[in-house]
Scaffold this active site. Sequence first.
Site, PDB file in Angstrom:
ATOM      1  N   LEU A 119       0.914  -1.020  -0.159  1.00 16.41           N
ATOM      2  CA  LEU A 119      -0.063   0.054  -0.099  1.00 16.41           C
ATOM      3  C   LEU A 119       0.950   1.240  -0.050  1.00 16.41           C
ATOM      4  O   LEU A 119       2.053   1.092   0.394  1.00 16.41           O
ATOM      5  CB  LEU A 119      -0.982  -0.045   1.155  1.00 16.41           C
ATOM      6  CG  LEU A 119      -2.029  -0.896   1.399  1.00 16.41           C
ATOM      7  CD1 LEU A 119      -2.717  -0.786   2.630  1.00 16.41           C
ATOM      8  CD2 LEU A 119      -2.831  -1.062   0.237  1.00 16.41           C
ATOM      9  N   ASP A 120       0.583   2.415  -0.837  1.00 12.72           N
ATOM     10  CA  ASP A 120       1.264   3.554  -0.483  1.00 12.72           C
ATOM     11  C   ASP A 120       1.293   3.974   0.709  1.00 12.72           C
ATOM     12  O   ASP A 120       0.689   3.685   1.578  1.00 12.72           O
ATOM     13  CB  ASP A 120       0.585   4.439  -1.548  1.00 12.72           C
ATOM     14  CG  ASP A 120       0.584   4.203  -2.915  1.00 12.72           C
ATOM     15  OD1 ASP A 120       1.486   3.250  -3.545  1.00 12.72           O
ATOM     16  OD2 ASP A 120      -0.273   4.750  -3.722  1.00 12.72           O
ATOM     17  N   LYS A 121       2.334   4.929   0.943  1.00 17.45           N
ATOM     18  CA  LYS A 121       2.654   5.317   2.372  1.00 17.45           C
ATOM     19  C   LYS A 121       1.443   5.916   3.087  1.00 17.45           C
ATOM     20  O   LYS A 121       1.206   5.798   4.200  1.00 17.45           O
ATOM     21  CB  LYS A 121       3.881   6.384   2.228  1.00 17.45           C
ATOM     22  CG  LYS A 121       4.308   7.243   3.577  1.00 17.45           C
ATOM     23  CD  LYS A 121       5.136   8.305   3.165  1.00 17.45           C
ATOM     24  CE  LYS A 121       5.316   8.901   4.625  1.00 17.45           C
ATOM     25  NZ  LYS A 121       6.622  10.056   4.377  1.00 17.45           N
TER      26      LYS A 121
END
Length: 318
Positions: A136-138
């Site tokens: 998952l993106d930051k």
Amino acid sequence: MEEIQHQGVIDEELSGLRLDQALARLFSDYSRSRLQTWVKAGRVQVDGEVRKPRDKVWAGEEVRLQALLEADQSCEPEDIPLDIVYEDEHLLVVDKPAGLVAHPAAGNWSGTLQNALLFHDPQAAGLPRAGIVHRLDKDTTGLMVVARSPMAHKRLVEALQAREIKREYLALVVGSPTAGGSVDAPIGRHPSKRVCMAVVHGGKPARTHYRINERFRIHTLLDVELESGRTHQIRVHMAHIHYPLVGDAVYGGRLKLPRGASEATIGALQSFTRQALHARRLSLRHPVTEEPMTWESPIPDDLAGLVDQLRVDRADHG
């Protein structure tokens, strides 16, 4: 020590690259240094032949990788709290908060989920990226599955490739789609902004399905499901069809406010500075027992507060 077989095909986007560069894109769960070591050891074949790291590859060539998993000492354990939703000897499911990067990379060499996993279980050092099989993106919140054994890692990676792991998201977007639908558009590196992804000719196939969950005056809450898992896929696809995610500084464009919005609504939108995306449901078959399993994550407080304020705004102008 465990050996895992992988295979892939060089597409137009990778054609003409050095073998080690193409491998880093094809098998991104492994570090480039580890891939180079395997190439030099003869563990990579291109159309049945062993090549050198600097040899160029071309579209249509088949790549086979014999990955030999050994302990990776490049990432240090760190005592970072984990919200563990489920855990057994083969896998765990974590609920990732905003701000936590999945694994070390440029600009984030520590303080990542991978560092936390190594502290939680030192045995994870023997797995690629401590068992992380998808990311998952930051600033995206929600559920991630992590392998805890070589067998589970192999089977979870295969399940992802076969689209047998179901990932469902909540996304708050700017605009008012008339109905749900699908975006079927290839994704690759942006031609000029190399840190960004984009819908590009010759990119990797990508498909995103979405349906209306709730409508606001100029925003819409969507249920989104991934059929593939490209980098930034939901963010890129929704921006591509002109419904960018609220708070997305990379793909979202200028902040848009409802006409006549109250100070509370304006403040809520201005202060939401991450992409409004939450991985709320994860479904899969257990990699060993094959038992169907599903987990859900409640909407995080910051996104829930914004949605509640948009409901107030809708009621005030109804």
